[in-house]
Every structure is written in structure tokens, then in C-alpha cells.
Design a protein around this motif. Structure first.
Motif, PDB file in Angstrom:
ATOM      1  N   LEU A 181       0.867  -1.180   0.000  1.00 14.85           N
ATOM      2  CA  LEU A 181       0.000   0.000   0.000  1.00 14.85           C
ATOM      3  C   LEU A 181       0.897   1.222   0.000  1.00 14.85           C
TER       4      LEU A 181
ATOM      5  N   GLY B 195      -5.526   6.517   2.078  1.00 13.74           N
ATOM      6  CA  GLY B 195      -5.012   5.235   2.570  1.00 13.74           C
ATOM      7  C   GLY B 195      -6.118   4.455   3.272  1.00 13.74           C
TER       8      GLY B 195
ATOM      9  N   SER C 178       1.647  -6.313   7.052  1.00 15.52           N
ATOM     10  CA  SER C 178       2.867  -6.228   7.867  1.00 15.52           C
ATOM     11  C   SER C 178       3.559  -4.904   7.581  1.00 15.52           C
TER      12      SER C 178
HETATM   13  C1  LIG Z   1       0.754   4.889   5.336  1.00 18.45           C
HETATM   14  C2  LIG Z   1      -0.049   5.508   4.156  1.00 18.45           C
HETATM   15  C3  LIG Z   1      -0.466   4.408   3.186  1.00 18.45           C
HETATM   16  C4  LIG Z   1      -1.305   6.152   4.776  1.00 18.45           C
HETATM   17  O1  LIG Z   1      -2.065   6.710   3.709  1.00 18.45           O
HETATM   18  P1  LIG Z   1      -2.659   8.197   3.842  1.00 18.45           P
HETATM   19  O2  LIG Z   1      -3.586   8.418   2.723  1.00 18.45           O
HETATM   20  O3  LIG Z   1      -1.518   9.135   3.995  1.00 18.45           O
HETATM   21  O4  LIG Z   1      -3.435   8.081   5.228  1.00 18.45           O
HETATM   22  P2  LIG Z   1      -4.878   8.668   5.573  1.00 18.45           P
HETATM   23  O5  LIG Z   1      -4.965  10.100   5.179  1.00 18.45           O
HETATM   24  O6  LIG Z   1      -5.927   7.751   5.055  1.00 18.45           O
HETATM   25  O7  LIG Z   1      -4.808   8.628   7.157  1.00 18.45           O
HETATM   26  C5  LIG Z   1      -5.293   7.533   7.869  1.00 18.45           C
HETATM   27  C6  LIG Z   1      -4.626   7.449   9.230  1.00 18.45           C
HETATM   28  O8  LIG Z   1      -3.236   7.161   9.099  1.00 18.45           O
HETATM   29  C7  LIG Z   1      -2.499   7.810  10.154  1.00 18.45           C
HETATM   30  N1  LIG Z   1      -1.626   8.792   9.503  1.00 18.45           N
HETATM   31  C8  LIG Z   1      -1.430   8.956   8.179  1.00 18.45           C
HETATM   32  N2  LIG Z   1      -0.514   9.910   7.945  1.00 18.45           N
HETATM   33  C9  LIG Z   1      -0.125  10.368   9.140  1.00 18.45           C
HETATM   34  C10 LIG Z   1       0.803  11.338   9.580  1.00 18.45           C
HETATM   35  N3  LIG Z   1       1.542  12.063   8.715  1.00 18.45           N
HETATM   36  N4  LIG Z   1       0.970  11.534  10.893  1.00 18.45           N
HETATM   37  C11 LIG Z   1       0.258  10.814  11.778  1.00 18.45           C
HETATM   38  N5  LIG Z   1      -0.661   9.862  11.430  1.00 18.45           N
HETATM   39  C12 LIG Z   1      -0.845   9.647  10.141  1.00 18.45           C
HETATM   40  C13 LIG Z   1      -3.542   8.450  11.031  1.00 18.45           C
HETATM   41  O9  LIG Z   1      -3.921   7.496  12.005  1.00 18.45           O
HETATM   42  C14 LIG Z   1      -4.682   8.697  10.069  1.00 18.45           C
HETATM   43  O10 LIG Z   1      -5.913   8.743  10.709  1.00 18.45           O
HETATM   44  P3  LIG Z   1      -6.570  10.160  11.136  1.00 18.45           P
HETATM   45  O11 LIG Z   1      -6.579  10.992   9.899  1.00 18.45           O
HETATM   46  O12 LIG Z   1      -7.931   9.774  11.617  1.00 18.45           O
HETATM   47  O13 LIG Z   1      -5.658  10.695  12.202  1.00 18.45           O
HETATM   48  C15 LIG Z   1       0.774   6.597   3.412  1.00 18.45           C
HETATM   49  O14 LIG Z   1       1.167   7.578   4.328  1.00 18.45           O
HETATM   50  C16 LIG Z   1       1.996   6.054   2.668  1.00 18.45           C
HETATM   51  O15 LIG Z   1       1.925   5.711   1.499  1.00 18.45           O
HETATM   52  N6  LIG Z   1       3.170   5.996   3.351  1.00 18.45           N
HETATM   53  C17 LIG Z   1       4.412   5.554   2.721  1.00 18.45           C
HETATM   54  C18 LIG Z   1       4.377   4.089   2.320  1.00 18.45           C
HETATM   55  C19 LIG Z   1       3.984   3.199   3.465  1.00 18.45           C
HETATM   56  O16 LIG Z   1       4.409   3.347   4.600  1.00 18.45           O
HETATM   57  N7  LIG Z   1       3.126   2.215   3.148  1.00 18.45           N
HETATM   58  C20 LIG Z   1       2.668   1.216   4.092  1.00 18.45           C
HETATM   59  C21 LIG Z   1       3.606   0.078   4.103  1.00 18.45           C
HETATM   60  S1  LIG Z   1       3.162  -1.110   5.335  1.00 18.45           S
END
Ligand SMILES: CC(C)(COP(=O)(O)OP(=O)(O)OC[C@H]1O[C@@H](n2cnc3c(N)ncnc32)[C@H](O)[C@@H]1OP(=O)(O)O)[C@@H](O)C(=O)NCCC(=O)NCCS
Length: 165
Positions: free
Chosen positions: A94, A106, A131
Motif C-alpha cells: 500500500l 489510505g 505487515s
Molecule cells: C501509510 C499511508 C499508506 C497512509 O495513507 P494516507 O492516505 O496518507 O493516510 P490517511 O490520510 O488515510 O490517514 C489515515 C490514518 O493514518 C495515520 N496517519 C497517516 N498519515 C499520518 C501522519 N503524517 N501523521 C500521523 N498519522 C498519520 C492516522 O492514524 C490517520 O488517521 P486520522 O486521519 O484519523 O488521524 C501513506 O502515508 C503512505 O503511502 N506511506 C508511505 C508508504 C507506506 O508506509 N506504506 C505502508 C507500508 S506497510
């Protein structure tokens, strides 16, 4: 509207362009590696479902669903498949592009993945696993908030969390 779109020759280049922040590179494989892995997995007779994550027509991320079979671990001499990784669905990859993180994509992508899994494309199973690297606190927070619970197992150096389907 957020939706998942199968990767085809029409959208593959959009998805290959999506990138995470440099500080996140250790958390997820590049999309090109994941799509190559999906191809090889298919060719080995196992399951991989790579999807682009779209907001209407805008590509914002990549998600790959898998189905864990013990046979997939046979290539690794030193990795035993954790119990929870046998015959379970997996959110295998993801990522949300660095331009679009923190907007709820996400979370919505995981919801859509679970909807897809509950159509049982590889047959019924009890668990979906995911994971993540121990230092990936944002991912852990997201997965916990969606009901995934750590079960004490690891996959390599990644923490395993499972959700009852
Ligand atoms: C992890 C990831 C998939 C989350 O996707 P996203 O679209 O940014 O996340 P969302 O906007 O849907 O946020 C959902 C939740 O994630 C957490 N979160 C996401 N970004 C965050 C940040 N910068 N700081 C703190 N919490 C965060 C929070 O719990 C958030 O919930 P909330 O908005 O109710 O507080 C994205 O940040 C990403 O691609 N990261 C890099 C790659 C990665 O780590 N992939 C997962 C591998 S296991």
C-alpha cells in the motif's frame, strides 16, 4: 470518488510515476518492483491483485492484494512462513503518492481492499494480514484504527497484524 482500478497497459505508466517521500522508501517497495512481483506470482500459479488507487480519474496510490500460500516461501531457505500467513489474504503493498498523503486515501483504499477480499477471489479465509516496519508508526496507527491487531508474529523484520474477515 475513490476507486481501485486493475493495472493494465493503459494505466501502468501512471502508477509507476507515483512515489513516496525519501524518508519512507524503506517502508514499501517501488511500484515497479511490486508489479514485477505480481507478474511472477501469477506466472507461478499463485495470486496477486495489483490495483491503482484513483480519485475519480486522478491516480493517487497503489495497492496490491495477495493470498498467502506456503509454496510462496519455498524459494527462501531462511524464512519460515508465520502461521498466520498460511492461507490468509494479505494487503501486500500500500502506498499513497507523497503529494496526496494525509487526505484519507489510505484509509479508504483499505476499506475497498477488504470489500474486494470479501468477494473471496481465492476462496474463503479467516484472516487478512498486513505487515509493516516497526518504525512505520503512521501505518501502524492506521491499521490499528481499522481493526488490525498484532499477533506477535513477524515476517522478516516486519510486524504482522491480522484482521478477522
Ligand atoms: C501509510 C499511508 C499508506 C497512509 O495513507 P494516507 O492516505 O496518507 O493516510 P490517511 O490520510 O488515510 O490517514 C489515515 C490514518 O493514518 C495515520 N496517519 C497517516 N498519515 C499520518 C501522519 N503524517 N501523521 C500521523 N498519522 C498519520 C492516522 O492514524 C490517520 O488517521 P486520522 O486521519 O484519523 O488521524 C501513506 O502515508 C503512505 O503511502 N506511506 C508511505 C508508504 C507506506 O508506509 N506504506 C505502508 C507500508 S506497510
Amino acid at each position: 470518488m475513490i476507486r481501485l482500478e486493475k493495472i493494465t497497459y493503459k494505466n501502468i505508466w501512471d502508477i509507476l510515476d507515483l512515489k513516496v517521500f525519501r524518508s519512507q522508501k524503506n517502508f514499501v517497495a517501488p511500484n515497479v518492483d511490486s508489479i514485477a512481483t505480481a507478474y511472477a506470482t501469477h506466472d507461478s500459479g499463485c495470486f496477486a491483485f495489483p490495483f491503482g488507487i484513483y480519485d475519480d480519474d486522478k491516480p493517487v496510490g497503489f495497492l496490491m492484494i495477495g493470498f498467502n500460500e506456503a509454496v510462496m516461501y519455498e524459494a527462501f531457505d531462511d524464512v519460515e512462513p508465520p502461521e498466520s500467513l498460511r492461507n490468509s489474504y494479505s494487503i501486500w503493498r500500500l502506498m499513497i503518492d507523497k503529494r496526496y498523503q494525509g487526505r484519507g486515501y489510505g484509509r479508504e483504499a483499505i476499506r475497498l481492499a477488504l470489500d474486494f477480499i470479501r468477494t473471496w477471489p481465492c476462496g474463503k479465509a479467516e484472516y487478512c494480514e498486513i505487515s509493516y516496519e516497526p518504525e512505520n508508526e503512521n501505518a501502524a496507527k492506521l491499521y490499528h484504527s481499522m481493526g488490525f491487531e498484532e499477533n506477535g508474529e513477524t515476517d522478516g523484520d516486519e510486524i504482522v497484524a491480522v484482521l478477522k474477515l
